[in-house]
Design a protein around this motif. Structure first.
Motif, PDB file in Angstrom:
ATOM      1  N   ASN A 289       0.843  -1.199   0.000  1.00  0.00           N
ATOM      2  CA  ASN A 289       0.000   0.000   0.000  1.00  0.00           C
ATOM      3  C   ASN A 289       0.877   1.248   0.000  1.00  0.00           C
ATOM      4  OD1 ASN A 289      -2.773  -1.178   0.241  1.00  0.00           O
ATOM      5  ND2 ASN A 289      -1.859  -2.061   2.091  1.00  0.00           N
ATOM      6  N   ASN A 290       1.811   1.291  -0.930  1.00  0.00           N
ATOM      7  CA  ASN A 290       2.778   2.385  -0.992  1.00  0.00           C
ATOM      8  C   ASN A 290       2.151   3.642  -1.592  1.00  0.00           C
ATOM      9  OD1 ASN A 290       5.198   0.761  -0.189  1.00  0.00           O
ATOM     10  ND2 ASN A 290       4.652  -0.356  -2.052  1.00  0.00           N
ATOM     11  N   ASN A 291       2.462   4.785  -0.983  1.00  0.00           N
ATOM     12  CA  ASN A 291       1.991   6.058  -1.525  1.00  0.00           C
ATOM     13  C   ASN A 291       3.150   6.813  -2.178  1.00  0.00           C
ATOM     14  OD1 ASN A 291       3.327   7.604   0.603  1.00  0.00           O
ATOM     15  ND2 ASN A 291       1.665   6.929   1.961  1.00  0.00           N
ATOM     16  N   ASN A 292       2.952   8.095  -2.451  1.00  0.00           N
ATOM     17  CA  ASN A 292       3.939   8.814  -3.262  1.00  0.00           C
ATOM     18  C   ASN A 292       5.024   9.520  -2.463  1.00  0.00           C
ATOM     19  OD1 ASN A 292       2.570  11.104  -2.320  1.00  0.00           O
ATOM     20  ND2 ASN A 292       1.298  11.243  -4.160  1.00  0.00           N
ATOM     21  N   ASP A 293       5.320   9.034  -1.259  1.00  0.00           N
ATOM     22  CA  ASP A 293       6.442   9.546  -0.482  1.00  0.00           C
ATOM     23  C   ASP A 293       7.471   8.426  -0.334  1.00  0.00           C
ATOM     24  OD1 ASP A 293       5.411  12.165  -0.023  1.00  0.00           O
ATOM     25  OD2 ASP A 293       3.995  11.296   1.384  1.00  0.00           O
ATOM     26  N   HIS A 294       8.433   8.410  -1.227  1.00  0.00           N
ATOM     27  CA  HIS A 294       9.494   7.399  -1.246  1.00  0.00           C
ATOM     28  C   HIS A 294      10.770   8.075  -1.714  1.00  0.00           C
ATOM     29  CE1 HIS A 294       8.283   7.340  -5.517  1.00  0.00           C
ATOM     30  NE2 HIS A 294       7.052   7.100  -5.071  1.00  0.00           N
ATOM     31  N   VAL A 295      11.874   7.836  -1.007  1.00  0.00           N
ATOM     32  CA  VAL A 295      13.102   8.587  -1.249  1.00  0.00           C
ATOM     33  C   VAL A 295      14.312   7.663  -1.178  1.00  0.00           C
ATOM     34  CG1 VAL A 295      14.526  10.551  -0.554  1.00  0.00           C
ATOM     35  CG2 VAL A 295      12.056  10.636  -0.193  1.00  0.00           C
ATOM     36  N   LEU A 296      15.232   7.823  -2.113  1.00  0.00           N
ATOM     37  CA  LEU A 296      16.475   7.062  -2.135  1.00  0.00           C
ATOM     38  C   LEU A 296      17.517   7.700  -1.224  1.00  0.00           C
ATOM     39  CD1 LEU A 296      16.402   6.681  -5.955  1.00  0.00           C
ATOM     40  CD2 LEU A 296      16.591   4.709  -4.439  1.00  0.00           C
ATOM     41  N   SER A 297      18.339   6.867  -0.594  1.00  0.00           N
ATOM     42  CA  SER A 297      19.453   7.371   0.204  1.00  0.00           C
ATOM     43  C   SER A 297      20.502   7.993  -0.711  1.00  0.00           C
ATOM     44  CB  SER A 297      20.074   6.247   1.030  1.00  0.00           C
ATOM     45  OG  SER A 297      20.562   5.216   0.181  1.00  0.00           O
ATOM     46  N   PHE A 298      21.350   8.855  -0.153  1.00  0.00           N
ATOM     47  CA  PHE A 298      22.349   9.548  -0.960  1.00  0.00           C
ATOM     48  C   PHE A 298      23.333   8.585  -1.613  1.00  0.00           C
ATOM     49  CE2 PHE A 298      20.692  13.242   1.102  1.00  0.00           C
ATOM     50  CZ  PHE A 298      21.017  14.323   0.298  1.00  0.00           C
ATOM     51  N   ASP A 299      23.609   7.441  -0.986  1.00  0.00           N
ATOM     52  CA  ASP A 299      24.528   6.477  -1.589  1.00  0.00           C
ATOM     53  C   ASP A 299      23.835   5.528  -2.559  1.00  0.00           C
ATOM     54  OD1 ASP A 299      23.149   4.700   0.038  1.00  0.00           O
ATOM     55  OD2 ASP A 299      24.843   4.298   1.374  1.00  0.00           O
ATOM     56  N   GLY A 300      22.527   5.669  -2.713  1.00  0.00           N
ATOM     57  CA  GLY A 300      21.778   4.872  -3.675  1.00  0.00           C
ATOM     58  C   GLY A 300      21.515   3.447  -3.268  1.00  0.00           C
ATOM     59  N   LYS A 301      21.838   3.072  -2.014  1.00  0.00           N
ATOM     60  CA  LYS A 301      21.703   1.684  -1.593  1.00  0.00           C
ATOM     61  C   LYS A 301      20.375   1.367  -0.924  1.00  0.00           C
ATOM     62  CE  LYS A 301      26.695   1.075  -0.945  1.00  0.00           C
ATOM     63  NZ  LYS A 301      27.780   0.734   0.033  1.00  0.00           N
ATOM     64  N   TRP A 302      19.704   2.405  -0.443  1.00  0.00           N
ATOM     65  CA  TRP A 302      18.483   2.192   0.330  1.00  0.00           C
ATOM     66  C   TRP A 302      17.351   3.086  -0.161  1.00  0.00           C
ATOM     67  CZ3 TRP A 302      17.946  -1.614   3.925  1.00  0.00           C
ATOM     68  CH2 TRP A 302      19.116  -2.243   4.349  1.00  0.00           C
ATOM     69  N   LEU A 303      16.160   2.636   0.133  1.00  0.00           N
ATOM     70  CA  LEU A 303      14.951   3.379  -0.206  1.00  0.00           C
ATOM     71  C   LEU A 303      14.065   3.435   1.033  1.00  0.00           C
ATOM     72  CD1 LEU A 303      13.179   4.590  -2.593  1.00  0.00           C
ATOM     73  CD2 LEU A 303      12.160   2.298  -2.747  1.00  0.00           C
ATOM     74  N   ILE A 305      10.272   4.177   2.197  1.00  0.00           N
ATOM     75  CA  ILE A 305       8.952   4.199   1.583  1.00  0.00           C
ATOM     76  C   ILE A 305       7.902   4.514   2.635  1.00  0.00           C
ATOM     77  CG2 ILE A 305       9.593   2.581  -0.234  1.00  0.00           C
ATOM     78  CD1 ILE A 305       8.200   0.373   1.337  1.00  0.00           C
ATOM     79  N   SER A 306       6.763   4.958   2.177  1.00  0.00           N
ATOM     80  CA  SER A 306       5.608   5.217   3.038  1.00  0.00           C
ATOM     81  C   SER A 306       4.508   4.277   2.591  1.00  0.00           C
ATOM     82  CB  SER A 306       5.157   6.669   2.919  1.00  0.00           C
ATOM     83  OG  SER A 306       6.244   7.555   3.144  1.00  0.00           O
ATOM     84  N   SER A 307       4.082   3.391   3.498  1.00  0.00           N
ATOM     85  CA  SER A 307       3.116   2.365   3.125  1.00  0.00           C
ATOM     86  C   SER A 307       2.176   2.111   4.295  1.00  0.00           C
ATOM     87  CB  SER A 307       3.836   1.075   2.743  1.00  0.00           C
ATOM     88  OG  SER A 307       2.940   0.139   2.190  1.00  0.00           O
ATOM     89  N   ALA A 308       0.900   1.951   4.005  1.00  0.00           N
ATOM     90  CA  ALA A 308      -0.090   1.768   5.064  1.00  0.00           C
ATOM     91  C   ALA A 308       0.072   0.419   5.738  1.00  0.00           C
ATOM     92  CB  ALA A 308      -1.491   1.907   4.492  1.00  0.00           C
ATOM     93  N   ASP A 309      -0.050   0.404   7.069  1.00  0.00           N
ATOM     94  CA  ASP A 309      -0.055  -0.852   7.815  1.00  0.00           C
ATOM     95  C   ASP A 309      -1.476  -1.372   7.916  1.00  0.00           C
ATOM     96  OD1 ASP A 309      -1.274   0.759   9.688  1.00  0.00           O
ATOM     97  OD2 ASP A 309       0.296   0.554  11.211  1.00  0.00           O
ATOM     98  N   GLN A 310      -1.695  -2.357   8.791  1.00  0.00           N
ATOM     99  CA  GLN A 310      -3.018  -2.973   8.899  1.00  0.00           C
ATOM    100  C   GLN A 310      -4.075  -2.015   9.429  1.00  0.00           C
ATOM    101  OE1 GLN A 310      -0.299  -3.856  10.488  1.00  0.00           O
ATOM    102  NE2 GLN A 310      -0.650  -3.995  12.702  1.00  0.00           N
ATOM    103  N   THR A 311      -3.660  -0.910  10.069  1.00  0.00           N
ATOM    104  CA  THR A 311      -4.626   0.074  10.580  1.00  0.00           C
ATOM    105  C   THR A 311      -5.031   1.078   9.504  1.00  0.00           C
ATOM    106  OG1 THR A 311      -2.967   1.677  11.327  1.00  0.00           O
ATOM    107  CG2 THR A 311      -3.540  -0.129  12.847  1.00  0.00           C
ATOM    108  N   GLY A 312      -4.314   1.075   8.388  1.00  0.00           N
ATOM    109  CA  GLY A 312      -4.602   2.024   7.319  1.00  0.00           C
ATOM    110  C   GLY A 312      -3.779   3.285   7.387  1.00  0.00           C
ATOM    111  N   ASN A 313      -2.944   3.446   8.433  1.00  0.00           N
ATOM    112  CA  ASN A 313      -2.094   4.618   8.553  1.00  0.00           C
ATOM    113  C   ASN A 313      -0.813   4.445   7.761  1.00  0.00           C
ATOM    114  OD1 ASN A 313      -3.360   6.601  10.112  1.00  0.00           O
ATOM    115  ND2 ASN A 313      -2.962   5.478  12.008  1.00  0.00           N
ATOM    116  N   SER A 314      -0.343   5.544   7.136  1.00  0.00           N
ATOM    117  CA  SER A 314       0.933   5.517   6.434  1.00  0.00           C
ATOM    118  C   SER A 314       2.067   5.407   7.450  1.00  0.00           C
ATOM    119  CB  SER A 314       1.105   6.785   5.600  1.00  0.00           C
ATOM    120  OG  SER A 314       2.355   6.788   4.946  1.00  0.00           O
ATOM    121  N   ILE A 315       2.951   4.445   7.221  1.00  0.00           N
ATOM    122  CA  ILE A 315       4.071   4.155   8.113  1.00  0.00           C
ATOM    123  C   ILE A 315       5.364   4.222   7.309  1.00  0.00           C
ATOM    124  CG2 ILE A 315       5.132   2.382   9.597  1.00  0.00           C
ATOM    125  CD1 ILE A 315       2.616   3.640  10.791  1.00  0.00           C
TER     126      ILE A 315
END
Length: 511
Positions: A289-303, A305-315
């Motif tokens: 349940n990924n939304n449009n807030d996702h960002v790569l780390s400066f070294d390009g190794k990690w991402l 993400i913002s994704s809803a958990d079972q409660t429906g809240n973005s985590i």
């Protein structure tokens, strides 16, 4: 003998009937259907489309577009309903006549005397909205205060037409007429007129778009328009569409290899190959349940993400850029992830706590979140500068949404933009020199909102503050640049624009 005379008269009658529009259906003409000369034109015009650059090159003659009849070259498409037409147009060469013309036009028919309206730039710089309300009637004009406009937009709402024009880098200036009835079924297109029957002029059209906007009945966040992924060249401010989908595509990140983008759609993330113009699903494990807030780390190794958990809240979560099962970063939500520190030790995000949205940071290695802003109203879109000294964000605390900056510990919060618009999501170029942000009109959008499907600008300003300039004029909003979208070399930007009309000239998604 009588039969021969009758046949000759019939042929002449047919020639007269088709004279007003001599079609020239040769070659591929992009988003338009056909082209040809309208009216009596001595030298046949031409129009061509370059699929690689997505430029249109027109040549044409014609005596004028004025008074009771017109003569010019027209590249057109039949359309109904409301629309937004936009292009960057420029003459090629010095030219002959001061009143040679280029622009966007809407006509009832292809007859030379047809009712019509056009947003036009003349050779001497005069920029105006010209219109003929009746077939064979006298053309009228509204002159813009802008001269030598580079950007031309013509928008229809029923019988109301709005011309928006600007010199490249400036905000639009508008003029409108509200009583031009051309009928629902019209011809729309780009045109050129030399204003001299013996002369052929040339012009180039970039960033040419036909947009079908959201209908008034559209239900926000339940119904969506189609999407274009565009790549903007900062040096030329020319943009090319690299991918289209009838679905909502949002928030492209540029990966560190410079060869791929990441975007979200329907709860999933996609990796988009810029060489083949094809997407593949990016593995985020159980986060669906990924939304449009996702960002790569400066070294390009990690991402992150913002994704809803079972409660429906973005985590907030993190996942390696090779894909895999994500690791949870925030305990509560809503939490919308917006940035990494350059050393990879912290994440910054917009979090709603006790019904108040503020900027927070949290250690990647684990630990409690830390609140960095505490003023009433929305603080959002935090992002680190490449040197790690500052966090840039947007805040509504001064009335309208504006771009702010603070030190990495939350101190010295300073307002950077202060204008009559709503400015969101500052993104710092990798070379640390520029801030890109998106601007909404206060006449369309409340300060604390950034909805889909609005008239927006993309603007840049020096990172230390100073005058801003427009780099893109578009129809978009939510999902256009929610996340950092600079290319690694700081020379290009990726963004999403929206329309309810997709064209087969560009690569089109089916999934």
């Amino acid at each position: 003998m009588k039969q021969k005379i009758f046949s000759l008269l019939l042929v002449l009658a047919l020639l007269v009937a088709i004279e007003p529009f001599a079609r020239a259906q040769s070659g591929f003409i992009g988003i338009f259907d056909e082209q040809g000369d309208v009216g009596v034109v001595k030298h046949k015009g031409t129009g061509s489309f370059n699929p690689k650059t997505q430029e249109y090159n027109l040549s044409g003659s014609g005596t004028n577009i004025w008074a009771k009849a017109d003569g010019f070259h027209f590249v057109w498409k039949k359309m109904k309903g409301d629309f937004i037409l936009r292009t960057n147009a420029a003459f090629i060469g010095k030219g002959v006549e001061d009143h040679r013309k280029i622009g966007f036009m809407v006509r009832t028919s292809l007859d030379s005397t047809s009712k019509q309206i056009n947003a036009v730039v003349h050779g001497d710089g005069l920029t105006s909205l010209q219109f003929r309300k009746t077939d064979g009637g006298i053309t009228e004009e509204k002159k813009s205060t802008v001269t030598h406009a580079d950007v031309i937009q013509l928008e229809r709402h029923g019988n109301k037409y709005i011309m928006s024009v600007a010199r490249k880098g400036d905000l639009f200036t508008e003029d409108e007429v509200s009583d031009v009835d051309l009928g629902d079924d019209v011809y729309v297109g780009i045109f050129i007129c030399s204003h001299n029957a013996n002369v052929t002029e040339k012009a180039v059209f970039n960033n040419t778009r036909i947009v079908i906007p959201a209908p008034a009945t559209l239900v926000p966040y339940k119904q969506y328009l189609g999407s274009n992924i565009e790549i903007l060249d900062l040096a030329t401010q020319n943009s090319t569409i690299v991918y289209q989908s009838p679905k909502s595509l949002q928030a492209p990140n540029w990966m560190l290899d410079g060869k791929n983008l990441l975007y979200n759609s329907d709860g999933l993330l996609y990796k988009f190959d810029l060489k083949t113009n094809t997407p593949t699903v990016f593995n985020t494990g159980s986060a669906k349940n990924n939304n449009n807030d996702h960002v790569l780390s400066f070294d390009g190794k990690w991402l992150t993400i913002s994704s809803a958990d079972q409660t429906g809240n973005s985590i907030g979560w993190i996942v390696p850029t090779t894909g895999g099962e994500p690791k949870r970063m925030t305990e509560i939500g809503p939490s919308y992830m917006h940035g990494w520190s350059p050393d990879g030790k912290y994440l910054v995000f917009c979090g709603a706590r006790n019904k108040e949205y503020d900027v927070y940071r949290i250690p990647v290695a684990g630990g409690p979140e830390e609140k960095l802003t505490n003023t009433p109203g929305l603080d959002d879109g935090p992002e680190y500068s490449p040197d790690g000294k500052y966090i840039y964000f947007n805040s509504v605390r001064s009335g309208l949404m504006q771009v702010w900056r603070m030190k990495a510990d939350g101190s010295e919060q300073t307002q950077l933009t202060n204008d009559d618009y709503n400015n969101w999501f500052p993104h710092i170029s990798p070379d640390g020199k520029w801030i890109e942000y998106i601007t909404f009109l206060k006449s369309e959008v409340a300060p604390g909102d950034h909805p889909f499907y609005k008239h927006v600008y993309l603007r840049v300003m020096p990172v230390e503050g100073g005058p801003s300039k427009v780099i893109a004029y578009l129809y978009g909003g939510q999902g256009t640049i929610n996340t950092p979208s600079w290319s690694p070399d700081s020379k290009h930007l990726a963004f999403v624009s929206n329309t309810n009309l997709l064209f087969p000239v560009f690569p089109t998604a089916t999934n």
